[in-house]
Design a protein around this motif. Structure first.
Motif, PDB file in Angstrom:
ATOM      1  N   THR A 189      47.077  43.986  38.885  1.00  0.00           N
ATOM      2  CA  THR A 189      45.983  43.024  39.108  1.00  0.00           C
ATOM      3  C   THR A 189      45.949  42.470  40.541  1.00  0.00           C
ATOM      4  O   THR A 189      44.850  42.346  41.101  1.00  0.00           O
ATOM      5  CB  THR A 189      45.981  41.890  38.044  1.00  0.00           C
ATOM      6  OG1 THR A 189      47.274  41.303  37.997  1.00  0.00           O
ATOM      7  CG2 THR A 189      45.591  42.411  36.668  1.00  0.00           C
ATOM      8  N   ILE A 237      44.241  45.103  42.604  1.00  0.00           N
ATOM      9  CA  ILE A 237      42.783  45.097  42.410  1.00  0.00           C
ATOM     10  C   ILE A 237      42.172  43.970  43.255  1.00  0.00           C
ATOM     11  O   ILE A 237      41.180  44.169  43.960  1.00  0.00           O
ATOM     12  CB  ILE A 237      42.434  44.914  40.910  1.00  0.00           C
ATOM     13  CG1 ILE A 237      42.834  46.171  40.127  1.00  0.00           C
ATOM     14  CG2 ILE A 237      40.953  44.604  40.721  1.00  0.00           C
ATOM     15  CD1 ILE A 237      42.731  46.048  38.625  1.00  0.00           C
ATOM     16  N   ALA A 238      42.802  42.788  43.185  1.00  0.00           N
ATOM     17  CA  ALA A 238      42.257  41.642  43.932  1.00  0.00           C
ATOM     18  C   ALA A 238      42.237  41.945  45.431  1.00  0.00           C
ATOM     19  O   ALA A 238      41.263  41.651  46.129  1.00  0.00           O
ATOM     20  CB  ALA A 238      43.096  40.397  43.647  1.00  0.00           C
ATOM     21  N   ASN A 283      39.426  44.390  46.268  1.00  0.00           N
ATOM     22  CA  ASN A 283      38.084  44.027  45.778  1.00  0.00           C
ATOM     23  C   ASN A 283      37.019  44.219  46.863  1.00  0.00           C
ATOM     24  O   ASN A 283      37.171  43.734  47.987  1.00  0.00           O
ATOM     25  CB  ASN A 283      38.108  42.567  45.306  1.00  0.00           C
ATOM     26  CG  ASN A 283      36.796  42.169  44.657  1.00  0.00           C
ATOM     27  OD1 ASN A 283      36.071  43.028  44.139  1.00  0.00           O
ATOM     28  ND2 ASN A 283      36.484  40.888  44.693  1.00  0.00           N
ATOM     29  N   TYR A 308      40.123  44.858  34.359  1.00  0.00           N
ATOM     30  CA  TYR A 308      40.117  43.981  35.534  1.00  0.00           C
ATOM     31  C   TYR A 308      39.315  44.494  36.723  1.00  0.00           C
ATOM     32  O   TYR A 308      39.175  43.800  37.710  1.00  0.00           O
ATOM     33  CB  TYR A 308      41.560  43.634  35.925  1.00  0.00           C
ATOM     34  CG  TYR A 308      42.157  42.723  34.871  1.00  0.00           C
ATOM     35  CD1 TYR A 308      41.740  41.397  34.761  1.00  0.00           C
ATOM     36  CD2 TYR A 308      43.060  43.202  33.930  1.00  0.00           C
ATOM     37  CE1 TYR A 308      42.226  40.571  33.763  1.00  0.00           C
ATOM     38  CE2 TYR A 308      43.551  42.376  32.925  1.00  0.00           C
ATOM     39  CZ  TYR A 308      43.122  41.056  32.846  1.00  0.00           C
ATOM     40  OH  TYR A 308      43.601  40.234  31.847  1.00  0.00           O
ATOM     41  N   CYS A 309      38.804  45.733  36.633  1.00  0.00           N
ATOM     42  CA  CYS A 309      37.887  46.164  37.699  1.00  0.00           C
ATOM     43  C   CYS A 309      36.948  47.256  37.199  1.00  0.00           C
ATOM     44  O   CYS A 309      37.196  47.871  36.163  1.00  0.00           O
ATOM     45  CB  CYS A 309      38.656  46.662  38.921  1.00  0.00           C
ATOM     46  SG  CYS A 309      39.494  48.225  38.697  1.00  0.00           S
ATOM     47  N   GLN A 334      36.269  43.859  41.409  1.00  0.00           N
ATOM     48  CA  GLN A 334      37.039  43.069  40.447  1.00  0.00           C
ATOM     49  C   GLN A 334      36.086  42.528  39.380  1.00  0.00           C
ATOM     50  O   GLN A 334      34.970  42.113  39.698  1.00  0.00           O
ATOM     51  CB  GLN A 334      37.684  41.905  41.197  1.00  0.00           C
ATOM     52  CG  GLN A 334      38.744  41.205  40.416  1.00  0.00           C
ATOM     53  CD  GLN A 334      39.530  40.238  41.300  1.00  0.00           C
ATOM     54  OE1 GLN A 334      39.110  39.921  42.417  1.00  0.00           O
ATOM     55  NE2 GLN A 334      40.647  39.769  40.802  1.00  0.00           N
ATOM     56  N   ASN A 337      35.079  39.669  36.700  1.00  0.00           N
ATOM     57  CA  ASN A 337      35.395  38.279  36.383  1.00  0.00           C
ATOM     58  C   ASN A 337      35.186  38.078  34.895  1.00  0.00           C
ATOM     59  O   ASN A 337      34.069  37.993  34.429  1.00  0.00           O
ATOM     60  CB  ASN A 337      34.488  37.342  37.187  1.00  0.00           C
ATOM     61  CG  ASN A 337      34.791  37.486  38.666  1.00  0.00           C
ATOM     62  OD1 ASN A 337      35.959  37.492  39.062  1.00  0.00           O
ATOM     63  ND2 ASN A 337      33.750  37.642  39.477  1.00  0.00           N
TER      64      ASN A 337
END
Ligand code: HEM
Length: 495
Positions: A158, A161-162, A165, A456-457, A492, A494
């Motif tokens: 995660t 991914i952030a 993004n 998560y993405c 990403q 939400n």
């Protein structure tokens, strides 16, 4: 770099073949099967045999051999003479008759020649180490390891991914480092510096098929040196972990300590054993999710279906656990409750395992035998070429296509060959006594990783000239790794 090195090696092979041809040393071997022995695939050059054509297009090579010679044939290549078995029925005969077609001597030999574990020392402990190792990876025992895997994969993927993004990145860079570190942490804890080990691991793994094929160490020193470094790092880790209270030590490492210490085996041998485990757990599984994503990126409508399935199941879980938000510590619970409710994702992953694996199970003839009408001599080695079954058009409709929902109702009940049902229509994990011990873990691991990624993405193709292809020179070692990569735009989600 390693690939370049291997490419040179292959080119040298081709050059040597050509000069031998010019020197007129070629012989034509068109021997038909005689005296009840399996027929030999025709070849031109002594010693080199079929190595070049086998390396160039293994699927085509095997198809032609099966079509012309039947399901059992000999292949002479790079000084070796191996018997290949390609039909599901005869592969099953090998898997079921462990007395006639044994494996332990081969496992010991591979452990020594590839993983540097001396046979005499290993022989002292195999009687309990192998069965205990097997038990430790059984469905009954892997729960805590899987829980840790979900936690570490969450922790490693995660943030990646952030940080990516909104950017276009190589799919490899998004998936492979976190998949590698999470699996390592699940089995060894964070104390093993997995991230630092990766490049040496990859260099050795890149050459693994050549090492197991018997190419001597002097011809390819770099991958061996890389593996020496992996062993050294694992040994340092092992020395530290050994000082701990055994209850705090991860299961597999505890088993290794409990095996090696009383038997007087050195820390280096323990490290070789654990490094071998690291190879088995990391070499294959991480590519399954990669290939699945590559397939989905090429089929946006199917990507959407898989995503809808996951979102529906996850929303239902969140609804039923309103006081337990999804996090690094609860993702494992979600997967435990929901893994069986993801038929499309499960089917797609199984399809990748069918389409993208080249698995050889090796057996040694332990007593005089006959297979498919051919006589076999004691000591001969047989290879179950499972990919031939995976790509058999009689067993699988459109065998070369990725069919997302092929396994949506579970194993193929209607798979047949010669009018007989084929229960072993897909064997990515081999079979019989050498069947992959990590398969239960691997299947959950891959699903967990994919579910995390898609939760998560979202991914879109940013740029690709050509799609990643399979490295078909990597014969027989499990999932075929990719050649090339694809650039993806990471967004990403939400939630
Ligand atoms: C998709 C992932 C994986 C694939 C495709 C795969 C494939 C294989 C194959 C083809 C074999 C040899 C089978 C045979 O000779 O018949 C094997 C052996 C083995 N695998 Fe896996 N494997 C995977 C993941 C794992 C994982 C995650 C672990 C450990 C956690 C693992 C541990 C082992 C071990 C210990 C053996 C040796 C078994 C023996 O020699 O008896 N594998 N694997």
């Amino acid at each position: 770099m390693a690939s370049e090195y291997l490419q040179n090696l292959t080119q040298n092979f081709a050059a040597v073949s050509a000069s031998l041809l010019v020197l007129g040393l070629a012989v034509v071997s068109l021997r038909k099967s005689s005296s009840g022995r399996p027929p030999v695939v025709p070849y031109w050059l002594p010693w080199i045999g079929s190595a070049v054509s086998l390396g160039k297009d293994p699927d085509g090579f095997f198809k032609k051999a099966v079509d012309t010679l039947g399901p059992v044939f000999r292949v002479k290549a790079a000084g070796r003479d191996m018997i290949y078995v390609t039909s599901p029925e005869l592969i099953n005969v090998l898997y079921r008759n462990a007395k006639t077609y044994d494996f332990v001597p081969i496992r010991l030999e591979i452990s020594e020649t590839v993983f540097q574990i001396p046979i005499p020392q290993m022989t002292r402990v195999v009687d309990h180490y192998y069965p205990d190792h097997h038990r430790l990876l059984s469905p009954k025992s892997i729960g805590p390891i899987l829980d840790r895997y979900a936690q570490y994969a969450f922790e490693d993927l995660t943030p990646k991914i952030a940080s990516m993004n909104g950017k276009a990145v190589n799919l490899f860079d998004l998936l492979i480092p976190p998949a590698f570190t999470a699996a390592s942490a699940a089995f060894f804890g964070r104390e093993l510096p997995a991230q630092e080990l990766y490049s040496d691991f990859a260099e050795f793994n890149d050459a693994f098929h050549l090492i197991t094929a018997g190419i001597p160490r002097w011809m390819m020193p770099a991958p061996h040196r890389a593996w020496d470094k992996v062993i050294a790092a694992v040994e340092e880790y092992y020395k530290g972990v050994k000082e701990k209270d055994l209850d705090e030590v991860p299961e597999l490492v505890r088993l290794t300590i409990e095996t090696c210490t009383p038997a007087g085996l050195s820390d280096r041998i323990a490290a070789c054993l654990l490094a071998g485990d690291l190879w088995a757990m990391e070499a294959n599984a991480i590519w399954a999710a990669y290939w699945f994503v590559v397939e989905l990126l090429q089929r946006p409508a199917e990507y959407e279906l898989v995503l809808q399935e996951l979102d529906t199941v996850r929303n239902a879980w969140i609804g039923a656990h309103s006081d337990t938000p999804l996090s690094s510590t609860t993702f494992a619970d979600f997967m435990r409750d929901s893994a069986n409710s993801l038929p499309l994702m499960s089917s797609g992953l199984l399809e990748c395992l069918r389409l993208r694996t080249s698995t050889f199970s090796i057996r040694r003839v332990a007593e005089p035998a006959e297979l498919g009408g051919y006589k076999l001599d004691v000591g001969e080695q047989l290879i179950c070429a499972t990919r031939s079954v995976h790509l058999d058009a009689e067993v699988h409709e459109d065998p070369y296509d990725f069919v997302l929902d092929r396994y949506v109702e579970g194993p193929l009940k209607k798979a047949t060959k010669n009018g007989k049902t084929v229960p072993n229509h897909s064997m990515p994990f081999g079979g019989g006594i050498s069947m992959c011990e990590g398969r239960h873990f691997a299947q959950s691991e891959i699903k967990t990783f994919t579910a995390l990624l898609l939760t998560y993405c979202t991914l879109e193709v940013a740029f690709t000239e050509t799609w990643p292809e399979m490295r078909m020179d990597r014969l027989g070692v499990g999932i075929i790794s990719p050649k090339g990569d694809v650039s993806v735009l990471v967004k990403q989600r939400n939630l």
